[in-house]
Design an enzyme around this catalytic site. Structure first.
Site, short mmCIF file in Angstrom:
data_model
loop_
_atom_site.label_atom_id
_atom_site.label_comp_id
_atom_site.label_asym_id
_atom_site.label_seq_id
_atom_site.Cartn_x
_atom_site.Cartn_y
_atom_site.Cartn_z
N GLY A 1 -2.76 4.64 -3.89
CA GLY A 1 -2.82 3.47 -4.76
C GLY A 1 -1.97 3.52 -6.00
O GLY A 1 -1.95 2.57 -6.78
N HIS B 1 -3.80 4.13 1.73
CA HIS B 1 -4.01 4.55 3.12
C HIS B 1 -5.25 5.44 3.26
O HIS B 1 -5.96 5.37 4.27
CB HIS B 1 -2.75 5.27 3.62
CG HIS B 1 -2.75 5.55 5.09
ND1 HIS B 1 -2.67 4.55 6.03
CD2 HIS B 1 -2.85 6.70 5.78
CE1 HIS B 1 -2.70 5.08 7.24
NE2 HIS B 1 -2.82 6.39 7.12
N SER C 1 0.82 -1.21 0.00
CA SER C 1 0.00 0.00 0.00
C SER C 1 0.85 1.26 0.00
O SER C 1 1.99 1.25 0.45
CB SER C 1 -0.91 0.00 1.23
OG SER C 1 -1.71 1.16 1.26
N CYS C 2 0.24 2.32 -0.50
CA CYS C 2 0.83 3.66 -0.44
C CYS C 2 -0.27 4.61 0.05
O CYS C 2 -1.17 4.18 0.77
CB CYS C 2 1.38 4.08 -1.80
SG CYS C 2 0.13 4.17 -3.09
N ARG C 3 -0.22 5.85 -0.33
CA ARG C 3 -1.22 6.82 0.14
C ARG C 3 -2.55 6.65 -0.58
O ARG C 3 -3.60 6.58 0.04
CB ARG C 3 -0.70 8.24 -0.05
CG ARG C 3 -1.65 9.31 0.45
CD ARG C 3 -1.01 10.70 0.36
NE ARG C 3 -1.92 11.70 0.86
CZ ARG C 3 -2.83 12.33 0.11
NH1 ARG C 3 -2.94 12.05 -1.16
NH2 ARG C 3 -3.61 13.24 0.64
#
Length: 143
Positions: A88, A113, A84-86
């Site tokens: 996608g 996130h 995951s990141c902020r």
């Protein structure tokens, strides 16, 4: 279990409820956001590692040239990971690189996130380690 969406290049993206279930079933969580973003709060799960896919620089974000090396130092190619990141985007780029490097069981957290937060799922902040004066046990003759 929740919806699974297939994505090009064999990347599987899942919604946050499915990702949460995967984490409860033993998947590890690879957070590829910057260290600064991670410190603001991250998914509350036991097996979580922050390895930035990109770094902030005066010229914008630049790719972490050691990303694959750093991930390989922590995870095996057959470990099951939710990435995951902020929002996608970086996670998809990271997964593409990881798949090309031989990692097999990668799942993208759709919406990143931000989607986790929107669903009200648990978030934690990294603990800052400081010296606890109560834990220091000095004898008078050591002072």
């Amino acid at each position: 279990m929740g919806s699974l969406d297939s994505f090009e290049a064999g990347i599987v993206t899942v919604d946050v409820k499915t990702a949460k279930n995967l984490l409860h079933s033993g998947y590890a969580f690879l957070d590829v956001r910057t260290v600064e973003e991670f410190k603001e709060g991250h998914v509350a799960t036991e097996k979580i590692v922050n390895i930035p896919y990109q770094f902030n620089s005066p010229d914008g974000r630049v790719k972490n040239d050691r990303f694959l090396e750093e991930v390989s130092a922590v995870f095996k190619k057959d470990d099951r990971l939710v990435v995951s990141c902020r929002s996608g985007v970086r996670s998809l780029l990271a997964i593409e690189d990881l798949l090309n490097d031989g990692f097999k069981h990668l799942t993208d957290l759709g919406g990143g996130h931000l989607a986790w937060l929107e669903n009200g799922f648990p978030v934690a902040k990294p603990k800052v380690k400081t010296a606890d004066p109560k834990s220091v046990d000095l004898k008078a003759d050591e002072l």
